[in-house]
Scaffold this active site. Structure first.
Site, PDB file in Angstrom:
ATOM      1  N   ASP A 121      -1.498  -7.782   6.937  1.00 42.66           N
ATOM      2  CA  ASP A 121      -1.525  -6.538   6.166  1.00 42.66           C
ATOM      3  C   ASP A 121      -1.374  -5.372   7.147  1.00 42.66           C
ATOM      4  O   ASP A 121      -1.486  -5.536   8.360  1.00 42.66           O
ATOM      5  CB  ASP A 121      -2.820  -6.443   5.341  1.00 42.66           C
ATOM      6  CG  ASP A 121      -2.678  -5.478   4.165  1.00 42.66           C
ATOM      7  OD1 ASP A 121      -1.700  -4.715   4.115  1.00 42.66           O
ATOM      8  OD2 ASP A 121      -3.559  -5.493   3.273  1.00 42.66           O
ATOM      9  N   GLU A 152      -6.868   1.754  -2.857  1.00 38.82           N
ATOM     10  CA  GLU A 152      -7.635   1.141  -1.759  1.00 38.82           C
ATOM     11  C   GLU A 152      -8.977   1.844  -1.542  1.00 38.82           C
ATOM     12  O   GLU A 152      -9.656   2.195  -2.493  1.00 38.82           O
ATOM     13  CB  GLU A 152      -6.772   1.091  -0.490  1.00 38.82           C
ATOM     14  CG  GLU A 152      -5.488   0.267  -0.722  1.00 38.82           C
ATOM     15  CD  GLU A 152      -4.725  -0.057   0.543  1.00 38.82           C
ATOM     16  OE1 GLU A 152      -5.319  -0.577   1.499  1.00 38.82           O
ATOM     17  OE2 GLU A 152      -3.498   0.189   0.575  1.00 38.82           O
TER      18      GLU A 152
HETATM   19  C1  BGC Z   1      -2.342  -3.036   1.351  1.00 42.29           C
HETATM   20  C2  BGC Z   1      -1.407  -4.118   0.881  1.00 42.29           C
HETATM   21  C3  BGC Z   1      -0.006  -3.617   0.854  1.00 42.29           C
HETATM   22  C4  BGC Z   1       0.373  -3.057   2.202  1.00 42.29           C
HETATM   23  C5  BGC Z   1       1.775  -2.506   2.260  1.00 42.29           C
HETATM   24  C6  BGC Z   1      -1.870  -2.368   2.599  1.00 42.29           C
HETATM   25  O1  BGC Z   1      -2.629  -1.250   2.894  1.00 42.29           O
HETATM   26  O2  BGC Z   1      -3.623  -3.599   1.566  1.00 42.29           O
HETATM   27  O3  BGC Z   1      -1.812  -4.584  -0.388  1.00 42.29           O
HETATM   28  O4  BGC Z   1       0.870  -4.657   0.481  1.00 42.29           O
HETATM   29  O5  BGC Z   1      -0.518  -2.010   2.532  1.00 42.29           O
HETATM   30  O6  BGC Z   1       1.895  -1.310   1.596  1.00 42.29           O
HETATM   31  C1  BGC Z   2       0.997   3.425   3.088  1.00 39.08           C
HETATM   32  C2  BGC Z   2       0.570   2.271   2.241  1.00 39.08           C
HETATM   33  C3  BGC Z   2      -0.374   1.464   3.017  1.00 39.08           C
HETATM   34  C4  BGC Z   2      -1.510   2.306   3.567  1.00 39.08           C
HETATM   35  C5  BGC Z   2      -2.408   1.479   4.432  1.00 39.08           C
HETATM   36  C6  BGC Z   2      -0.193   4.195   3.571  1.00 39.08           C
HETATM   37  O1  BGC Z   2       0.196   5.230   4.371  1.00 39.08           O
HETATM   38  O2  BGC Z   2       1.818   4.248   2.324  1.00 39.08           O
HETATM   39  O3  BGC Z   2       1.658   1.482   1.860  1.00 39.08           O
HETATM   40  O4  BGC Z   2      -0.850   0.462   2.200  1.00 39.08           O
HETATM   41  O5  BGC Z   2      -1.035   3.373   4.292  1.00 39.08           O
HETATM   42  O6  BGC Z   2      -3.513   2.194   4.898  1.00 39.08           O
END
Ligand code: BGC
Ligand code: BGC
Length: 617
Positions: free
Chosen positions: A316, A509
């Site tokens: 991830d 998140e």
């Molecule tokens: C998330 C994932 C996601 C990835 C890419 C991460 O922060 O936990 O679910 O697929 O970002 O955007």
């Molecule tokens: C991105 C997301 C990712 C996240 C992780 C963001 O800046 O756009 O895709 O999941 O950071 O912390």
């Protein structure tokens, strides 16, 4: 919780015909899952042939995934990069309303560079991944399906397959091969900011719905549509225990025995492997204090060994840097644990160089590198990427009319209808077609609240309403369902009934983590409006938009009817479909317990009423 073996037996029976997911060894927690697509000698031979031509830099490059904003197609080719992603709110032209064709053009450029054989380079197609988690949600105009929690309320396996199919088609238009979906998380504490990405707190529902979503996204291994040009490579995420962290803390620690980890959080993976999921994403969380990205036991011994997963593990977003001793730019431990492709959005170059150095220094074995690259090549070959030509030559590529196609919107609207859970109805619903109604509240005409996080941007906010192209708001839906002139947003008007749409504002998140599940009504204009309407003897239907149940006793008490609508997405008309007249009844049941300060002890699956006040069949 049922005993281990009866639960597993029940899940094994749920597997479709030829897909024999379960061969259970009695003394083992983790079952060996027979992949329905394993053992193709032709593919395995090609894997070995390609692997034999690669040097160390090329192998390591395959294992690195960079973010499209941080790498040019030329550099991706020069450094042999195996994959790119676009993160939440990352669009090829940098603008949410950039031309649709920009996706395909950029996909073509990455492909072209990856297939160049200049200066001793090898032609290995690059793979692009995206978070198509409720439709192709970074793309303007795409059909946005309800977030998973609403689909768990609907609990309709056939519908899941339709959603997967439609999502795959819209993603295929943009030339992208891979979706980071489905999330098979089993959220056990609704304070977790990702609860809405979870279908249910019930592992059985999660397992069943994930399986069907996968059959829609990737196709059916027993049919010739598996990984066809209308389909995608999918990801079961986040392995493992993401929904089980203490206090619902995002990226926190899941403290469970191994048996509990399997019984609760492992079921989705059994089903996903059984239908041939090709990638699994490692999770940010820890299990009993150890970060999953660094867990050789879970990634290698359990997932690849005991369960027999032969696709690849994707890390991830910089998840590796949370392993003690690692940084964003360097992490032998994640590779040694079993992460095959590292999501290292910005620091891809330093990471590649450090990894090459670590292999030369003996910190990572060459055998481990070969294993990772084999898995990546295997998935690319299974998906036909070596033979299908440039993205724009694929079957659905560039067919702009498929983005937000009415047939996809019809599926999404059905999903909205089936997701609605009726928690209270004092002879107020359904609303007569001839009624005069007020439709108001912060969420009534609000595409951002309606769709939540992971919509156009990562957090799902800060995008002006007019950029949500193709959306039907909940208010629009009532305008269409009732006689013209009978719907007003004027809260001072006289009316037979008022529909007040309120709820959470978008988050994704960790930004959605809560200390308390109580929904704060202090200074809430929506609640004040409901009280005002009641004082004027106008019955109130409260429609709650949220990524999870919340303590809203005061609203449930004040209103005459209360509907949990979750995060319905682009097809807001699905709400009026059910609330107006009796054409459609309520079908949804709670996928999670509803917290209550004593007034309303609503239990998961045990609640949900029809118009007549009886539980749905
Ligand atoms: C998330 C994932 C996601 C990835 C890419 C991460 O922060 O936990 O679910 O697929 O970002 O955007
Ligand atoms: C991105 C997301 C990712 C996240 C992780 C963001 O800046 O756009 O895709 O999941 O950071 O912390």
């Amino acid at each position: 919780m049922k005993t281990r073996n009866s639960l597993r037996a029940a899940l094994c029976l749920g597997i479709a015909l030829s897909l024999n997911a379960c061969a259970v060894a009695e003394d083992e927690i983790w079952p060996k899952v027979k992949s329905p697509v394993a053992g193709n000698a032709n593919i395995e031979n090609r894997v070995e042939t390609v692997l034999a031509t690669m040097n160390l830099e090329q192998k390591v490059g395959q294992m690195v995934q960079a973010e499209v904003k941080s790498i040019s197609p030329e550099d991706a080719g020069r450094y042999h990069i195996g994959s790119v992603l676009n993160g939440g709110g990352s669009w090829p032209t940098g603008d949410v309303d950039g031309p649709l064709g920009g996706w395909l053009s950029l996909a073509n450029l990455f492909y072209k560079e990856s297939m160049s054989t200049e200066n001793g380079r090898l032609a290995i197609p690059l793979i692009w991944g995206t978070d198509a988690v409720h439709g192709h949600n970074n793309v303007q105009g795409a059909t946005i399906f309800p977030h998973n929690i609403g689909l768990g309320a609907a609990n309709n396996p056939g519908l899941m397959r339709d959603i997967g199919t439609a999502t795959a088609r819209e993603v295929a238009v943009t030339g992208i091969d891979w979706a980071f979906a489905p999330t098979v998380a089993v959220a056990r504490d609704i304070r977790w900011g990702r609860t809405y990405e979870s279908y249910s707190s019930d592992p059985k529902i999660v397992a069943e719905l994930s399986k069907e979503m996968l059959l829609g996204l990737q196709g059916h291994p027993a049919l010739d549509n598996f990984l066809s040009e209308q389909k995608l490579i999918a990801t079961a995420k986040h392995f493992i225990g993401d929904g089980g962290t203490t206090g619902g803390k995002d990226q926190g620690d899941t403290a469970l025995t191994e048996q509990e980890l399997f019984d609760i959080h492992g079921q989705g993976y059994v089903q996903a492997l059984g239908v041939g999921v090709q990638t699994v994403m490692a999770s940010f969380n820890s299990w009993n204090g150890n970060k999953l990205h660094g867990s050789k036991y879970m990634l290698t011994d359990v997932l690849k060994g005991k369960m027999g997963f032969d696709g690849f593990v994707i890390g991830d977003w910089n998840g590796h840097e949370q392993i003690p001793g690692c940084t964003k730019a360097s992490c032998a431990a994640a590779i040694n644990a079993g992460v095959d492709m590292i999501m290292v959005p910005e620091d891809w170059k330093a990471f590649s160089e450090n990894t090459v150095r670590q292999v030369k220094a003996g910190e990572i074995t060459r055998a481990r590198i070969d294993d990772a690259v084999r898995r990546i090549l295997r998935v690319k070959l299974r998906a036909g990427m070596f033979d299908d030509g440039k993205p724009s030559s694929h079957e659905l590529a560039g067919r702009a009319k498929l983005i937000g196609h009415e047939s996809h919107r019809a599926v999404a609207r059905q999903a909205v209808r089936e997701s609605l859970v009726l928690l209270k109805n004092e002879k107020t619903l359904p609303i007569a077609k001839t009624a005069k109604i007020i439709v108001a509240g912060s969420g009534a005409d609000n595409p951002s609240m309606q769709s939540g996080g992971w919509t156009l941007t990562w957090q799902g906010r800060d995008v002006p309403a007019e950029q949500y192209k193709g959306f039907t708001t909940i208010k629009d839906g009532f305008d269409r369902a009732l006689k013209s002139g009978n719907v007003t947003s004027d809260t001072d008007a006289s009316a037979d009934v008022a529909v007040i749409v309120f709820g959470e504002t978008p988050y994704a998140e960790m930004e959605g983590d809560l200390a308390s599940t109580d929904f704060d009504l202090t200074d809430s204009a929506d609640f004040a409006l409901m009280q005002n309407l009641k004082a004027r003897n106008i019955p109130v239907v409260a429609v709650f938009l949220s990524g999870r149940p919340r303590g809203v006793d005061a609203v449930i008490k004040t209103s005459d009817a209360f509907v949990a609508a979750w995060l319905p997405g682009s097809e807001g008309a699905g709400v009026a479909d059910v609330l107006v007249s009796s054409r459609y009844n309520f079908k949804g049941k709670l996928p999670f317990d509803w917290p209550a300060g004593g007034a309303a002890p609503f239990k998961a699956r045990g609640f949900g009423l029809t118009h007549s006040g009886t539980p749905p069949k």
